[in-house]
Design a protein around this motif. Structure first.
Motif, mmCIF file in Angstrom:
data_model
loop_
_atom_site.group_PDB
_atom_site.id
_atom_site.type_symbol
_atom_site.label_atom_id
_atom_site.label_comp_id
_atom_site.label_asym_id
_atom_site.label_seq_id
_atom_site.Cartn_x
_atom_site.Cartn_y
_atom_site.Cartn_z
ATOM 1 N N LYS A 38 0.831 -1.215 0.000
ATOM 2 C CA LYS A 38 0.000 0.000 0.000
ATOM 3 C C LYS A 38 0.863 1.262 0.000
ATOM 4 C CE LYS A 38 -2.283 -0.464 3.771
ATOM 5 N NZ LYS A 38 -1.244 -1.359 4.318
ATOM 6 N N SER A 39 1.822 1.293 0.926
ATOM 7 C CA SER A 39 2.662 2.493 1.041
ATOM 8 C C SER A 39 3.470 2.731 -0.230
ATOM 9 C CB SER A 39 3.602 2.349 2.252
ATOM 10 O OG SER A 39 2.849 2.245 3.446
ATOM 11 N N SER A 40 3.919 1.661 -0.869
ATOM 12 C CA SER A 40 4.690 1.811 -2.107
ATOM 13 C C SER A 40 3.821 2.400 -3.215
ATOM 14 C CB SER A 40 5.249 0.449 -2.555
ATOM 15 O OG SER A 40 6.171 -0.039 -1.595
ATOM 16 N N VAL A 41 2.561 1.986 -3.289
ATOM 17 C CA VAL A 41 1.650 2.536 -4.295
ATOM 18 C C VAL A 41 1.456 4.031 -4.065
ATOM 19 C CG1 VAL A 41 -0.735 2.508 -5.120
ATOM 20 C CG2 VAL A 41 0.459 0.353 -4.695
ATOM 21 N N ILE A 42 1.242 4.420 -2.809
ATOM 22 C CA ILE A 42 1.021 5.840 -2.499
ATOM 23 C C ILE A 42 2.275 6.653 -2.813
ATOM 24 C CG2 ILE A 42 0.573 7.454 -0.611
ATOM 25 C CD1 ILE A 42 -1.241 5.309 0.630
ATOM 26 N N GLU A 43 3.457 6.131 -2.446
ATOM 27 C CA GLU A 43 4.697 6.859 -2.736
ATOM 28 C C GLU A 43 4.909 6.990 -4.243
ATOM 29 O OE1 GLU A 43 7.533 6.017 1.151
ATOM 30 O OE2 GLU A 43 7.747 4.746 -0.619
ATOM 31 N N ALA A 44 4.533 5.955 -5.002
ATOM 32 C CA ALA A 44 4.677 6.036 -6.454
ATOM 33 C C ALA A 44 3.757 7.110 -7.031
ATOM 34 C CB ALA A 44 4.367 4.676 -7.071
ATOM 35 N N LEU A 45 2.562 7.267 -6.459
ATOM 36 C CA LEU A 45 1.641 8.300 -6.922
ATOM 37 C C LEU A 45 2.177 9.696 -6.627
ATOM 38 C CD1 LEU A 45 -1.773 6.729 -5.782
ATOM 39 C CD2 LEU A 45 -0.940 6.929 -8.123
ATOM 40 N N VAL A 46 2.847 9.836 -5.488
ATOM 41 C CA VAL A 46 3.413 11.137 -5.116
ATOM 42 C C VAL A 46 4.722 11.393 -5.865
ATOM 43 C CG1 VAL A 46 4.302 12.516 -3.187
ATOM 44 C CG2 VAL A 46 2.305 11.054 -2.857
ATOM 45 N N GLY A 47 5.466 10.313 -6.101
ATOM 46 C CA GLY A 47 6.768 10.464 -6.752
ATOM 47 C C GLY A 47 7.880 10.702 -5.765
ATOM 48 N N ARG A 48 7.616 10.552 -4.499
ATOM 49 C CA ARG A 48 8.628 10.766 -3.463
ATOM 50 C C ARG A 48 8.492 9.694 -2.396
ATOM 51 N NH1 ARG A 48 12.341 14.766 -2.447
ATOM 52 N NH2 ARG A 48 12.458 16.238 -4.179
ATOM 53 N N SER A 49 9.614 9.352 -1.754
ATOM 54 C CA SER A 49 9.619 8.410 -0.646
ATOM 55 C C SER A 49 9.503 9.202 0.653
ATOM 56 C CB SER A 49 10.907 7.578 -0.667
ATOM 57 O OG SER A 49 10.912 6.669 0.411
ATOM 58 N N PHE A 50 8.340 9.092 1.308
ATOM 59 C CA PHE A 50 8.113 9.909 2.510
ATOM 60 C C PHE A 50 7.380 9.145 3.618
ATOM 61 C CE2 PHE A 50 4.384 10.248 -0.064
ATOM 62 C CZ PHE A 50 3.324 10.307 0.814
ATOM 63 N N LYS A 255 18.447 3.217 -1.891
ATOM 64 C CA LYS A 255 18.048 4.591 -2.224
ATOM 65 C C LYS A 255 17.642 4.730 -3.688
ATOM 66 C CE LYS A 255 19.280 6.133 1.883
ATOM 67 N NZ LYS A 255 18.307 6.604 2.894
ATOM 68 N N LYS A 256 16.995 3.730 -4.199
ATOM 69 C CA LYS A 256 16.518 3.809 -5.576
ATOM 70 C C LYS A 256 15.382 4.818 -5.654
ATOM 71 C CE LYS A 256 14.785 0.899 -9.357
ATOM 72 N NZ LYS A 256 14.420 -0.475 -9.774
ATOM 73 N N THR A 257 15.431 5.738 -6.610
ATOM 74 C CA THR A 257 14.437 6.800 -6.689
ATOM 75 C C THR A 257 13.163 6.302 -7.348
ATOM 76 O OG1 THR A 257 15.232 7.558 -8.842
ATOM 77 C CG2 THR A 257 16.273 8.517 -6.885
ATOM 78 N N ILE A 258 12.100 7.086 -7.145
ATOM 79 C CA ILE A 258 10.806 6.753 -7.735
ATOM 80 C C ILE A 258 10.878 6.879 -9.256
ATOM 81 C CG2 ILE A 258 8.354 7.333 -7.809
ATOM 82 C CD1 ILE A 258 9.116 6.213 -5.147
ATOM 83 N N GLU A 259 11.634 7.877 -9.751
ATOM 84 C CA GLU A 259 11.753 8.055 -11.204
ATOM 85 C C GLU A 259 12.370 6.825 -11.854
ATOM 86 O OE1 GLU A 259 12.645 10.186 -8.968
ATOM 87 O OE2 GLU A 259 11.690 12.133 -9.385
ATOM 88 N N GLU A 260 13.408 6.301 -11.239
ATOM 89 C CA GLU A 260 14.039 5.096 -11.780
ATOM 90 C C GLU A 260 13.078 3.911 -11.726
ATOM 91 O OE1 GLU A 260 17.512 4.566 -9.442
ATOM 92 O OE2 GLU A 260 18.598 6.265 -10.341
ATOM 93 N N GLN A 261 12.342 3.826 -10.626
ATOM 94 C CA GLN A 261 11.394 2.716 -10.483
ATOM 95 C C GLN A 261 10.293 2.790 -11.543
ATOM 96 O OE1 GLN A 261 11.363 -0.039 -8.869
ATOM 97 N NE2 GLN A 261 9.273 -0.580 -9.523
ATOM 98 N N LEU A 262 9.814 3.995 -11.836
ATOM 99 C CA LEU A 262 8.768 4.138 -12.845
ATOM 100 C C LEU A 262 9.264 3.727 -14.231
ATOM 101 C CD1 LEU A 262 7.110 7.525 -11.759
ATOM 102 C CD2 LEU A 262 6.218 5.216 -11.448
ATOM 103 N N LYS A 263 10.529 4.022 -14.533
ATOM 104 C CA LYS A 263 11.103 3.603 -15.819
ATOM 105 C C LYS A 263 11.215 2.082 -15.866
ATOM 106 C CE LYS A 263 13.836 7.814 -16.515
ATOM 107 N NZ LYS A 263 15.212 8.381 -16.597
ATOM 108 N N ASP A 264 11.690 1.483 -14.772
ATOM 109 C CA ASP A 264 11.811 0.026 -14.729
ATOM 110 C C ASP A 264 10.439 -0.635 -14.827
ATOM 111 O OD1 ASP A 264 14.503 0.356 -14.473
ATOM 112 O OD2 ASP A 264 14.575 -0.040 -12.304
ATOM 113 N N GLU A 265 9.438 -0.010 -14.197
ATOM 114 C CA GLU A 265 8.079 -0.557 -14.239
ATOM 115 C C GLU A 265 7.553 -0.558 -15.675
ATOM 116 O OE1 GLU A 265 4.027 0.322 -11.747
ATOM 117 O OE2 GLU A 265 4.808 1.971 -12.988
ATOM 118 N N ALA A 266 7.738 0.557 -16.380
ATOM 119 C CA ALA A 266 7.270 0.648 -17.767
ATOM 120 C C ALA A 266 7.973 -0.388 -18.645
ATOM 121 C CB ALA A 266 7.501 2.056 -18.307
#
Length: 723
Positions: A38-50, A255-266
């Protein structure tokens, strides 16, 4: 349409300030089991790890997260005074007021600290939400609620009922009909065992507001895929099923960023699910949620507007009931005193605006006591209760002294009837007591308006009750004394010339006179017969025995005539009507036939709450005919006179109580209150409000202000924007 989500965010801000749960705003509730992503989905929507991360239960308080799209040229949210003019993204907590968090690590620390502050550090949960607003140039407008993960077994210091606590908290949010349920399930588990989908179906059986998210697509077993799941062939979900790929725990440590994760996801979706890539992934999820939320808000807004208007009216009425702050205490005090005295008198007179329908109170109850309770009790007092034949016979003998009585002595009647009249005193005094109790009880039935003032000023209420109580207590001895005097007046003079009694009493001397005349005539007649007998029979004895025998015979005739006269008098005067006859009276009562009954007599048994038990002594000695007739005369005279006095007492006691107690209190109540309250030195202290009333007034005023503001916000949306 895009303007709708900011409107709901504004409404969220408005109602967060007053902490109201009564307005159910549209929002997305994120639901899932522990460690489902759940938390990972929310952080991906925000684009930040918080968000706080780790093993076990991490989210222990609901997090209400508002995502606000804020471009660089946005002047509404950006301010140079707060240093947000050139920031790409920042966060603000409701509990820290206007503090700006530009560092998202600080946001995580603040969430952890606030969670520990309310929920403790023992892995327990707390239903109080944390409100966080994130402004960014890279988000879509959304309102999300992150809930604690569903768990089964308590861990560490968690309470035994942790599962029930979490389920209750989850249901509290997803039962809101204005919420969209985002059911998160890991792809490496069986969808048929998804707790999130099961709970969503419980509150949304038709699936109109449930969207499923399948996480961890990259962690499925080798040789398996999620095509059937994502296409809805395993478990259909009406709003759709969207698959995403999260960062692993190792990725977070690295410390993998959300931007990198979104590229890997695509890249993963294009490689593994090329036909479904455009309808899955975090960006598509964000746009879908934004679209669903906007349409949902559009559907909910008319009802929401109606709800706000209704609540505004309710809270306005509530605020009016608490009254305004007291400015002129003297005037307010006088108004309350006047209102209370008027309400008190209205309750007695039956002119109150708020008439009680569940029970008798005030004047109606006073009337009931007078004519039902008191009247029936007096009617139930039998004139001869506590008197036996032997009591009456003893009184007759004691009244004659050493001489045998030729006639029934009048003193015995007066002695006995006074004894019976005294029995009317106790129920009369009890009637005063009942009226006094009702007058005291009226204080609590003075009307809702006065009751509200009494709740508002507890010291004044206490003092008013004290003044009225003291006034009633002062009048009680006076009223009791008057009622005692009413009975004493009747005892002071037995009026045998009373018009109603005289008809019965006048029969006695005339009967006795007729008895004497008849006896004399009988004696003369006997003498003549004996004289003629002597003339016809000269050979009879000449020693005077014949004359002596004739004289004795005449005396016996007088005695028989006396008894016959008493018997006739007994038939003329009313007999006792008793449901339960005493054995000694059974024969005489059966023999006598009354010609008239002056008053209907009820059972001499003890009435409810007013008369003590009177023992009846039965005598085994059989009365002679003369004694029986004398007792009957006295009994009938007692009954006749007792009925007259009882009727008088039944009429005069209520009048005395009304004059000395009820009307006096009505006429003097306001002057008493003014003397003891308005003119006292402590008049200022009496109008000190109770703390809870002041708090409630402030809460109602704040809520009314919030509802007014919400109404303005909703009214800003034009119909064209809504559709």
């Amino acid at each position: 349409m895009e303007a709708l989500i900011p409107v709901v965010n504004k409404l969220q801000d408005v109602f967060n300030t007053v902490g109201s749960d009564s307005i159910q705003l549209p929002q997305i509730v994120v639901l899932g089991t522990q460690s489902s992503g759940k938390s990972s989905v929310i952080e991906a929507l925000v684009g930040r790890s918080f968000l706080p991360r780790g093993t076990g239960i991490v989210t222990r308080r609901p997090l209400v997260l508002q995502l606000v799209y804020c471009p660089l040229d946005d002047r509404e949210h950006r301010s140079s005074d707060q240093g947000t003019a050139k920031l790409e993204e920042w966060g603000k907590f409701l509990h820290t007021k206007n503090k700006i968090f530009a560092d998202f690590d600080e946001i995580r620390e603040e969430i952890e600290a606030e969670t520990d502050r309310m929920a403790g550090s023992n892995k327990g949960i707390c239903p109080e939400p944390i409100n966080l607003k994130i402004f960014s140039t890279r988000v879509v407008n959304l309102t999300l609620v992150d809930l604690p993960g569903i768990t089964k077994v308590p861990v560490g210091d968690q309470p035994e009922d942790i599962e029930k606590q979490i389920r209750d908290l989850v249901y509290q949010h997803i039962e809101n009909p204005n919420s969209i349920i985002l059911a998160v399930t890991a792809a490496n588990t069986d969808m048929a065992t998804s707790e999130a989908l099961k709970m969503a179906k419980d509150v949304d059986p038709e699936g109109r507001r449930t969207l499923a998210v399948v996480t961890k697509l990259d962690l499925m077993d080798a040789g398996t895929d999620a095509i059937d799941i994502l296409c809805g062939r395993v478990i259909p979900v009406k709003l759709g099923i969207i698959g995403v790929v999260n960062r692993s725990q190792q990725d977070i440590k690295d410390k993998k960023t959300i931007e990198e994760q979104l590229k890997d996801e695509a890249a993963f979706l294009q490689r593994k699910y090329p036909t479904l890539a455009t309808r899955n992934g975090t960006p598509y999820l964000a746009k879908t949620l934004n679209r669903l939320l906007m349409h949902h808000i559009r559907d909910c807004l008319p009802e929401l507007k109606t709800r706000v208007n209704v609540m505004s009216s309710q809270f306005q009425s509530l605020l009016n009931s608490y009254g305004e702050d007291v400015t002129d205490k003297s005037q307010t005090l006088l108004q309350i005193i006047t209102k209370f005295a008027s309400a008190y008198c209205s309750t007695i007179e039956g002119t109150s605006r708020n008439i009680e329908t569940t029970e008798l109170c005030g004047g109606a109850r006073i009337c009931y006591i007078f004519h039902e309770t008191f009247g029936r009790t007096l009617d139930s007092i039998h004139p001869l209760a506590g008197l036996t034949k032997m009591d009456i016979l003893t009184a007759i003998r004691n009244a004659t002294g050493p001489r045998p009585a030729l006639f029934v002595p009048e003193v015995s009647f007066e002695l006995l009837v006074k004894r019976q009249i005294r029995r009317l005193e106790e129920p009369s005094l009890r009637c005063v007591e009942l009226i006094h109790e009702e007058m005291q009880r009226i204080i609590q039935h003075c009307g809702t308006e006065v009751q509200q003032e009494m709740l508002r000023f507890p010291k004044l209420h206490e003092k008013i009750v004290d003044v009225v109580t003291q006034l009633l207590r002062r009048r009680l001895p006076t009223t009791n004394h008057m009622v005692e005097n009413l009975v004493a007046i009747e005892l002071a003079y037995v009026n045998t010339k009373h018009p109603d009694f005289h008809k019965d009493a006048a029969l006695v001397p005339s009967l006795l006179k007729n008895e004497q005349n008849e006896a004399w005539q009988q004696m003369q007649h006997q003498k003549q017969r004996h004289a003629s007998h002597r003339t016809v029979t000269p050979s009879g004895p000449r020693d005077g025995t014949g004359d002596h025998a004739a004289t004795n015979h005449a005396d016996s005739v007088v005695q028989n005539n006396h008894e016959a006269t008493n018997s006739w008098l007994a038939n003329i005067l009313p007999p006792p009507t008793q449901p339960q006859q005493r054995p000694s009276e059974s024969e005489s009562s059966a023999a006598s036939t009354p010609t008239h009954v002056p008053h209907a007599v009820q059972s001499p048994a003890k009435a409810v709450n007013l008369l003590p038990d009177v023992p009846v002594n039965h005598s085994s000695r059989k009365l002679t005919d003369k004694e029986q007739k004398d007792c009957d005369v006295i009994e009938r005279l007692i009954k006749s006179y007792f009925y007259i006095i009882r009727k008088s007492i039944q009429d005069s006691v209520p009048k005395a109580i009304m004059h000395f107690l009820v009307n006096f209190v009505k006429d003097n109540l306001q002057s008493e209150l003014v003397t003891h309250l308005y003119k006292s030195d402590k008049a200022e202290e009496l109008l000190n409000e109770s703390d809870h009333i002041a708090v409630r007034r402030k809460e109602a005023a704040d809520m009314l202000q919030a509802l007014t503001r919400a109404n303005h916000i909703i009214s800003e949306i034009r119909e064209t924007h809504m559709w």
